[in-house]
Design an enzyme around this catalytic site. Sequence first.
Site, PDB file in Angstrom:
ATOM      1  N   ASP A  68      31.884  55.984  24.659  1.00 41.02           N
ATOM      2  CA  ASP A  68      32.678  54.887  24.359  1.00 41.02           C
ATOM      3  C   ASP A  68      33.639  55.228  23.190  1.00 41.02           C
ATOM      4  O   ASP A  68      33.206  55.213  22.233  1.00 41.02           O
ATOM      5  CB  ASP A  68      32.247  53.526  24.472  1.00 41.02           C
ATOM      6  CG  ASP A  68      32.956  52.294  24.641  1.00 41.02           C
ATOM      7  OD1 ASP A  68      34.187  52.282  24.055  1.00 41.02           O
ATOM      8  OD2 ASP A  68      32.638  51.611  25.258  1.00 41.02           O
ATOM      9  N   SER A 118      37.694  48.611  27.392  1.00 40.55           N
ATOM     10  CA  SER A 118      36.688  49.270  28.119  1.00 40.55           C
ATOM     11  C   SER A 118      36.382  48.739  29.728  1.00 40.55           C
ATOM     12  O   SER A 118      35.886  49.431  30.260  1.00 40.55           O
ATOM     13  CB  SER A 118      35.342  49.235  27.368  1.00 40.55           C
ATOM     14  OG  SER A 118      35.290  49.938  26.129  1.00 40.55           O
ATOM     15  N   THR A 181      31.344  48.435  29.437  1.00 41.81           N
ATOM     16  CA  THR A 181      30.950  49.564  30.135  1.00 41.81           C
ATOM     17  C   THR A 181      29.719  49.343  30.988  1.00 41.81           C
ATOM     18  O   THR A 181      29.671  49.890  32.364  1.00 41.81           O
ATOM     19  CB  THR A 181      30.658  50.864  29.254  1.00 41.81           C
ATOM     20  OG1 THR A 181      32.055  50.987  28.429  1.00 41.81           O
ATOM     21  CG2 THR A 181      30.544  52.046  29.791  1.00 41.81           C
ATOM     22  N   PHE A 292      16.289  46.331  22.889  1.00 40.07           N
ATOM     23  CA  PHE A 292      15.680  46.565  21.810  1.00 40.07           C
ATOM     24  C   PHE A 292      16.731  45.783  20.720  1.00 40.07           C
ATOM     25  O   PHE A 292      16.059  46.097  19.536  1.00 40.07           O
ATOM     26  CB  PHE A 292      15.926  48.115  21.539  1.00 40.07           C
ATOM     27  CG  PHE A 292      15.295  48.641  22.896  1.00 40.07           C
ATOM     28  CD1 PHE A 292      13.766  48.773  22.888  1.00 40.07           C
ATOM     29  CD2 PHE A 292      15.823  49.407  23.826  1.00 40.07           C
ATOM     30  CE1 PHE A 292      12.895  49.533  23.966  1.00 40.07           C
ATOM     31  CE2 PHE A 292      14.905  50.238  24.811  1.00 40.07           C
ATOM     32  CZ  PHE A 292      13.754  50.102  24.879  1.00 40.07           C
ATOM     33  N   GLU A 293      17.502  44.933  21.219  1.00 40.53           N
ATOM     34  CA  GLU A 293      18.235  44.332  19.978  1.00 40.53           C
ATOM     35  C   GLU A 293      18.599  43.148  20.436  1.00 40.53           C
ATOM     36  O   GLU A 293      18.831  43.216  21.719  1.00 40.53           O
ATOM     37  CB  GLU A 293      19.231  45.135  19.247  1.00 40.53           C
ATOM     38  CG  GLU A 293      18.928  46.190  18.306  1.00 40.53           C
ATOM     39  CD  GLU A 293      18.543  45.286  16.957  1.00 40.53           C
ATOM     40  OE1 GLU A 293      18.750  44.141  16.712  1.00 40.53           O
ATOM     41  OE2 GLU A 293      17.893  46.204  16.085  1.00 40.53           O
ATOM     42  N   ASP A 341      32.229  53.664  19.638  1.00 43.21           N
ATOM     43  CA  ASP A 341      33.500  52.966  19.732  1.00 43.21           C
ATOM     44  C   ASP A 341      33.428  51.946  18.485  1.00 43.21           C
ATOM     45  O   ASP A 341      34.339  51.698  17.787  1.00 43.21           O
ATOM     46  CB  ASP A 341      33.453  51.853  21.065  1.00 43.21           C
ATOM     47  CG  ASP A 341      34.619  51.067  21.075  1.00 43.21           C
ATOM     48  OD1 ASP A 341      35.834  51.330  21.172  1.00 43.21           O
ATOM     49  OD2 ASP A 341      34.275  49.895  21.060  1.00 43.21           O
ATOM     50  N   HIS A 345      35.921  51.375  15.266  1.00 44.14           N
ATOM     51  CA  HIS A 345      36.685  49.961  15.030  1.00 44.14           C
ATOM     52  C   HIS A 345      36.434  49.459  13.425  1.00 44.14           C
ATOM     53  O   HIS A 345      37.437  49.062  12.937  1.00 44.14           O
ATOM     54  CB  HIS A 345      36.016  48.949  15.883  1.00 44.14           C
ATOM     55  CG  HIS A 345      36.829  48.833  17.328  1.00 44.14           C
ATOM     56  ND1 HIS A 345      37.827  48.869  17.576  1.00 44.14           N
ATOM     57  CD2 HIS A 345      36.059  48.924  18.478  1.00 44.14           C
ATOM     58  CE1 HIS A 345      38.261  48.872  18.859  1.00 44.14           C
ATOM     59  NE2 HIS A 345      37.084  48.761  19.443  1.00 44.14           N
ATOM     60  N   ASP A 382      35.637  56.034  27.887  1.00 39.71           N
ATOM     61  CA  ASP A 382      36.752  55.164  28.634  1.00 39.71           C
ATOM     62  C   ASP A 382      38.067  55.289  27.892  1.00 39.71           C
ATOM     63  O   ASP A 382      39.104  55.017  28.753  1.00 39.71           O
ATOM     64  CB  ASP A 382      35.986  54.031  28.510  1.00 39.71           C
ATOM     65  CG  ASP A 382      35.567  53.736  27.103  1.00 39.71           C
ATOM     66  OD1 ASP A 382      35.375  54.572  26.244  1.00 39.71           O
ATOM     67  OD2 ASP A 382      34.800  52.442  26.891  1.00 39.71           O
ATOM     68  N   HIS A 383      38.214  55.623  26.676  1.00 37.86           N
ATOM     69  CA  HIS A 383      39.269  55.754  25.774  1.00 37.86           C
ATOM     70  C   HIS A 383      39.352  56.459  24.755  1.00 37.86           C
ATOM     71  O   HIS A 383      38.022  56.718  24.188  1.00 37.86           O
ATOM     72  CB  HIS A 383      39.822  54.059  25.753  1.00 37.86           C
ATOM     73  CG  HIS A 383      38.706  53.403  24.962  1.00 37.86           C
ATOM     74  ND1 HIS A 383      38.470  53.425  23.526  1.00 37.86           N
ATOM     75  CD2 HIS A 383      37.966  52.407  25.535  1.00 37.86           C
ATOM     76  CE1 HIS A 383      37.516  52.763  23.425  1.00 37.86           C
ATOM     77  NE2 HIS A 383      37.330  51.956  24.424  1.00 37.86           N
TER      78      HIS A 383
END
Length: 507
Positions: A68, A118, A181, A292-293, A341, A345, A382-383
């Site tokens: 991603d 996405s 995604t 897991f989170e 990703d 950011h 994806d981008h």
Amino acid sequence: MKTLPQVLAVLTTAVATALASHAVHADVLPASQTQSNWFTAGADAVAAKVAQARNTGTAKNIIFFVGDGMGVSTLTAARIYQGQKANKGGEENRLSFENFPYSALSKTYSVNQQTPDSAPTMTAMITGVKTEDGMLSVSAETIRGNCLSSKGNELKTTLELAEDLGKSTGIISTARITHATPAATYAHSPERNWEADSNLSAEAKANGCHDIAYQLVMDAPGNGLEVALGGGRSYFLPNTVTDGEGAKGRRADGNDLTSAWTEKFSNSAYVWNKTAFDAVDSSSTDHLLGLFEASHMQYEADRADDQGGEPSLAEMTSKAIDVLKKNDKGYFLMVEAGRIDHAHHAGNAARALEDTVALSDAVQAAMDKVDLNDTLIIVSADHSHTFTIAGYPARGNPILGLVHEPEDNQISATPTLADDGMPYTTLGYTNGPGAKNGPREDLSAVNTQDVEFLQQAQVPLSSETHAAEDVAIYAAGPGAWLFQGNVEQNVIFHVMNQAGALGGSKY
């Protein structure tokens, strides 16, 4: 798999071709050219391509890796980072999938935006149809955020086609598995943010739209996904429940979808930490859910410090293949490195590169387990992001460091200065949180290689944005040769469909 004599025959042909190539040039080119390591390596690479045969067989299995936000500049920086971290040359290093025989460029724009998010990009890759931003596996005739408008506009995904054929299916993500995604593989929603029922609008509830987590467990295609591993635990738990790491659930409907998973599927397991994950017996587990989170999983750089412990992307990939491969009909697996990703950011190149290397490790883990005679592996993004590699740093200069130009065949001891009299880093962003109002910060005494460092940016934004340039596609296995040149992003679906004969036809 090829026998040893077959492998030797291919290598012999390649070597003979390479030697012939060198000999052809011996009479017309100077020795200083033909004896150069660069020259012979290039000739060998072409010879290998000449000897390579197209695999036109059917892909029994398909593994689709998505980085991603993994633009070309991210790949370049990550390969250098990986090589330098291993105390080897960085520039000539290759990520595992950069050795794949076929590649192409993918055009990522969505129906309504030059620079996409996405949701439409994964929708294009997994359904063959481009759509508008914010929507998951529904056509552009849908109005974003409007449930009623999505009815009848659902798009069938590669995962659903695989389920129709009796194949096993799985998704893995280091982001929430309800995030755009992974969600696009199994869910149909006019709003990517409808991850739990508490996120649904009144209109959505009135018109019967289900949230994304609910769709994964209760509305799953076929006989349900065999593997779902990643983050997003709170979206599966009631808001009256506190999980093992102290986070509260987000569901207002009272449903515990983790319990629903084990009740719905036989020979199933739900795990939330690495100890339980490691204890899963793949041979006796047919449906595995791992969350897991509460939200996204940890960045690879921080994973070792997680309270409950988290498996790596490579470990999740390996375990998933062990569960899925028991099906004689084959499987489809999507693996997302979702936090590349998020690091971009945040304007944080170090974590983005660590997660890109983790994706490379996951691809290698898959390569170590499968036979490329019957398994198609695709790696793409994806981008992209507004991530740049700039200046004229010397070869071998630390990729996360300040720019030091070459001097007398060495790296200059002093950093290169910009027109404002201050040094600058090789890596940067066009926009993002690393930008300052006013003069740039003097980085002379700053450790720019620290994992917490945010690269400087030009335009101040609280979150760096995606970028619109093409991204790369890499492929190996049956049908991989169909990836050539510059293609629309939705072509990825059609290659998977053709190579795997998912729609009843091949080539």
